[in-house]
Design an enzyme around this catalytic site. Sequence first.
Site, PDB file in Angstrom:
ATOM      1  N   ASP A  78      15.569 -30.576 -40.090  1.00 12.36           N
ATOM      2  CA  ASP A  78      15.693 -29.126 -40.204  1.00 12.36           C
ATOM      3  C   ASP A  78      15.531 -28.551 -38.801  1.00 12.36           C
ATOM      4  O   ASP A  78      14.458 -28.656 -38.197  1.00 12.36           O
ATOM      5  CB  ASP A  78      14.605 -28.598 -41.143  1.00 12.36           C
ATOM      6  CG  ASP A  78      14.597 -27.084 -41.261  1.00 12.36           C
ATOM      7  OD1 ASP A  78      15.370 -26.410 -40.546  1.00 12.36           O
ATOM      8  OD2 ASP A  78      13.804 -26.566 -42.076  1.00 12.36           O
ATOM      9  N   TYR A 171      23.525 -11.807 -39.494  1.00  6.11           N
ATOM     10  CA  TYR A 171      24.332 -12.906 -38.945  1.00  6.11           C
ATOM     11  C   TYR A 171      25.000 -12.482 -37.637  1.00  6.11           C
ATOM     12  O   TYR A 171      24.979 -13.229 -36.653  1.00  6.11           O
ATOM     13  CB  TYR A 171      25.378 -13.308 -39.978  1.00  6.11           C
ATOM     14  CG  TYR A 171      26.220 -14.500 -39.597  1.00  6.11           C
ATOM     15  CD1 TYR A 171      25.709 -15.787 -39.686  1.00  6.11           C
ATOM     16  CD2 TYR A 171      27.536 -14.334 -39.164  1.00  6.11           C
ATOM     17  CE1 TYR A 171      26.489 -16.892 -39.357  1.00  6.11           C
ATOM     18  CE2 TYR A 171      28.323 -15.427 -38.842  1.00  6.11           C
ATOM     19  CZ  TYR A 171      27.803 -16.700 -38.933  1.00  6.11           C
ATOM     20  OH  TYR A 171      28.574 -17.786 -38.598  1.00  6.11           O
ATOM     21  N   LYS A 175      24.143 -14.274 -34.085  1.00  2.00           N
ATOM     22  CA  LYS A 175      25.188 -14.953 -33.319  1.00  2.00           C
ATOM     23  C   LYS A 175      25.419 -14.275 -31.971  1.00  2.00           C
ATOM     24  O   LYS A 175      25.717 -14.956 -30.972  1.00  2.00           O
ATOM     25  CB  LYS A 175      26.482 -15.005 -34.128  1.00  2.00           C
ATOM     26  CG  LYS A 175      26.420 -15.966 -35.307  1.00  2.00           C
ATOM     27  CD  LYS A 175      26.059 -17.394 -34.877  1.00  2.00           C
ATOM     28  CE  LYS A 175      26.260 -18.406 -35.987  1.00  2.00           C
ATOM     29  NZ  LYS A 175      25.866 -19.783 -35.566  1.00  2.00           N
ATOM     30  N   THR A 206      37.019 -24.471 -44.000  1.00  2.00           N
ATOM     31  CA  THR A 206      36.173 -25.624 -44.304  1.00  2.00           C
ATOM     32  C   THR A 206      36.143 -25.863 -45.814  1.00  2.00           C
ATOM     33  O   THR A 206      36.634 -25.058 -46.608  1.00  2.00           O
ATOM     34  CB  THR A 206      34.748 -25.387 -43.815  1.00  2.00           C
ATOM     35  OG1 THR A 206      34.227 -24.224 -44.492  1.00  2.00           O
ATOM     36  CG2 THR A 206      34.709 -25.147 -42.310  1.00  2.00           C
TER      37      THR A 206
END
Length: 265
Positions: A78, A171, A175, A206
């Site tokens: 992790d 997010y 980022k 993906t």
Amino acid sequence: MLSTREVKESGTTATYPDLKDKTIVITGGSRGIGASTALAFAANGASIVIVGRDQVAIDGIVEAVNSLGTKAIGVAADCTNAHDLISLKEVVEGEYGSLDILVTFAGGNGMPVGTASETAAHWREVVESELTSTFLTVSTFLPDMLARHSGVIVTMASAAARQAAKSSAAYAAAKAGVIAFSRHLAGEYAHEGIRVNCIAPSAIETERMRSWVPEEQRHALAEAFPLGRLGQPEDVAAATIFLASSASSWITGATLDVSGGKVML
């Protein structure tokens, strides 16, 4: 586990001779972009350390890399846990002595959440998984790179950090933090022979995207890109191995948009 066809298709057509026999650590390497990047490095003769959380997925990529005739090992860790990363470093040192290239792709917690609905707990979770994980991974391996006056780091941001998108504000902020962290790191340690660059993908098709987004919606999404298609994991892998190779030896502190031209809009 990847099929033989998928292994071949995930390989790269680009060849960088200097990558042969280099040791690469790839976090987030068991699926999607990370897995394709591992295969691209393997096709160039590098030795790979695959890092992820799912041991079964890790084992599948390790087997796929080994089938290409190069060496890979897998480590479950992790990347928000400093103790796990110390254990990872010990494995790398025991197996290879040191690493040459660090690719920090762990993360991917970008599901849409309206800011008015955002909670403090989710905000912290996203910042931990996207930004703190990058810092902790780099800080684990950076001292050895400094001691050797050599090393390459490639981090993972997102087009969400470059322009407004449908992902969560957490997010986007995390980022953007990865971009700023990478640029700062590059400036701080360029004189030590360490290069740091960042990849900022947009919509990449993906396995996770295919499971979440119906085919019709994916086709509609592709039409929004100037190049007329969704990105593939191999597109990001190709950009990553370029930034990791000596072909980019005069590039550091850069963010490379792998976005089908959308960031220019």
